[in-house]
Scaffold this active site. Structure first.
Site, PDB file in Angstrom:
ATOM      1  N   CYS A 145       0.881  -1.605   0.050  1.00 17.87           N
ATOM      2  CA  CYS A 145       0.026   0.180  -0.179  1.00 17.87           C
ATOM      3  C   CYS A 145       0.679   1.459   0.209  1.00 17.87           C
ATOM      4  CB  CYS A 145      -0.907  -0.103   1.661  1.00 17.87           C
ATOM      5  SG  CYS A 145      -1.272   1.918   1.893  1.00 17.87           S
ATOM      6  N   GLU A 146       0.829   1.903  -0.853  1.00 16.36           N
ATOM      7  CA  GLU A 146       1.803   3.324  -0.848  1.00 16.36           C
ATOM      8  C   GLU A 146       1.386   4.149   0.740  1.00 16.36           C
ATOM      9  OE1 GLU A 146      -1.125   6.306  -4.120  1.00 16.36           O
ATOM     10  OE2 GLU A 146       0.664   4.910  -4.828  1.00 16.36           O
ATOM     11  N   HIS A 147       0.345   4.347   0.955  1.00 19.07           N
ATOM     12  CA  HIS A 147       0.212   4.814   2.042  1.00 19.07           C
ATOM     13  C   HIS A 147       0.556   4.615   3.348  1.00 19.07           C
ATOM     14  CE1 HIS A 147      -4.368   5.461  -0.566  1.00 19.07           C
ATOM     15  NE2 HIS A 147      -3.299   6.573  -1.251  1.00 19.07           N
ATOM     16  N   HIS A 148       1.015   3.589   3.249  1.00 21.13           N
ATOM     17  CA  HIS A 148       1.656   3.125   4.599  1.00 21.13           C
ATOM     18  C   HIS A 148       2.916   1.989   4.637  1.00 21.13           C
ATOM     19  CE1 HIS A 148      -3.540   3.827   5.523  1.00 21.13           C
ATOM     20  NE2 HIS A 148      -2.214   4.479   6.755  1.00 21.13           N
ATOM     21  N   GLN A 187      -4.456  -0.146  -5.587  1.00 15.25           N
ATOM     22  CA  GLN A 187      -5.657  -2.159  -6.282  1.00 15.25           C
ATOM     23  C   GLN A 187      -6.211  -1.355  -8.106  1.00 15.25           C
ATOM     24  OE1 GLN A 187      -7.414  -4.686  -3.572  1.00 15.25           O
ATOM     25  NE2 GLN A 187      -8.673  -5.249  -5.448  1.00 15.25           N
ATOM     26  N   HIS A 214      -5.956  -6.366   2.013  1.00 15.58           N
ATOM     27  CA  HIS A 214      -5.280  -5.320   2.693  1.00 15.58           C
ATOM     28  C   HIS A 214      -4.885  -4.963   4.107  1.00 15.58           C
ATOM     29  CE1 HIS A 214      -5.507  -2.911  -1.705  1.00 15.58           C
ATOM     30  NE2 HIS A 214      -6.186  -3.923  -1.502  1.00 15.58           N
ATOM     31  N   CYS A 242      -3.134  -2.837   5.741  1.00 19.78           N
ATOM     32  CA  CYS A 242      -3.556  -1.782   5.955  1.00 19.78           C
ATOM     33  C   CYS A 242      -5.298  -1.293   6.359  1.00 19.78           C
ATOM     34  CB  CYS A 242      -3.466  -0.427   4.969  1.00 19.78           C
ATOM     35  SG  CYS A 242      -4.184  -0.931   3.730  1.00 19.78           S
TER      36      CYS A 242
END
Length: 206
Positions: free
Chosen positions: A94-97, A137, A165, A167
């Site tokens: 995940c590019e956020h976490h 995704q 996910h 996250c």
């Protein structure tokens, strides 16, 4: 416990040509350990910055490749019906976490009038090339479909990804077992409900 610190060379690749800055990642990981109150010098953590850096070089290696190159080789098969590869195991972050998300991809396409096909393993490599980078995704699903459409110029293609996910399951709302499903359809699969339904029957017919 096995020691995996020597799986890759100092650049994070087998051939020594990775553009990933291993030393910089190691320093950053050491700083993170200090920031959370750990001691990077204690026995269990001494090699952790190196391990994490090499892991990042591996799981983010797709940033430095062009996945479309996997589709440059095609074969004459005189085939004009649907081809579907389902349950392609895939892993991304995940590019956020920067936490993992894990699932399966399903890819279907109908060759163009020339009847040429690509190798089945190339579809799995296409997925891997786009998955091995910080991702969401929704984007991954579209990237696979767009590349397949542009490279093979099929009558149509369809990509479905199902994933869990971390996250969402190990932090935040903490809902383990929840699955996210995304799809991207191009060409005949977009225009024809019957074609989409046929593909979904194949995907769901485990």
């Amino acid at each position: 416990m096995t020691d995996d610190t020597n799986d890759l060379d100092n650049t994070g690749s087998v051939d020594g040509e990775s553009p990933i800055d291993i030393a910089r990642i190691e320093k950053a990981v050491s700083e993170i350990l200090l920031a959370i109150g750990e001691d990077p010098g204690r026995d269990g953590l001494i090699a952790t910055p190196s391990r994490v850096a090499r892991m990042y070089a591996e799981i983010f290696g797709g940033l430095h490749e062009d996945p479309s190159e996997h589709l440059t080789t095609t074969f004459e098969a005189d085939h004009d019906e649907m081809i579907l590869v389902r349950d392609i195991a895939m892993y991304s972050a995940c590019e956020h976490h920067l936490l993992p998300w894990i699932g399966k991809a399903h890819i279907a396409y109908i060759p163009n009038d020339d009847g040429r096909i690509t190798g089945l393993s190339k579809l799995a490599r296409l997925v891997e090339g786009y998955a091995r980078r910080p991702q969401v995704q929704e984007r991954l699903t579209s990237q696979i479909a767009d590349t397949l459409d542009a490279s093979l110029k099929p009558k149509g293609c369809m990509v479905v990804i199902e994933a869990e996910h971390l996250c969402m399951t190990m932090r935040g709302i903490r809902k383990p077992g929840s699955t996210t499903v995304t799809s991207a359809v191009r060409g005949l699969f977009r225009r024809s409900q019957a074609t989409r339904d046929e593909a979904m029957r194949f995907i769901q017919g485990r």
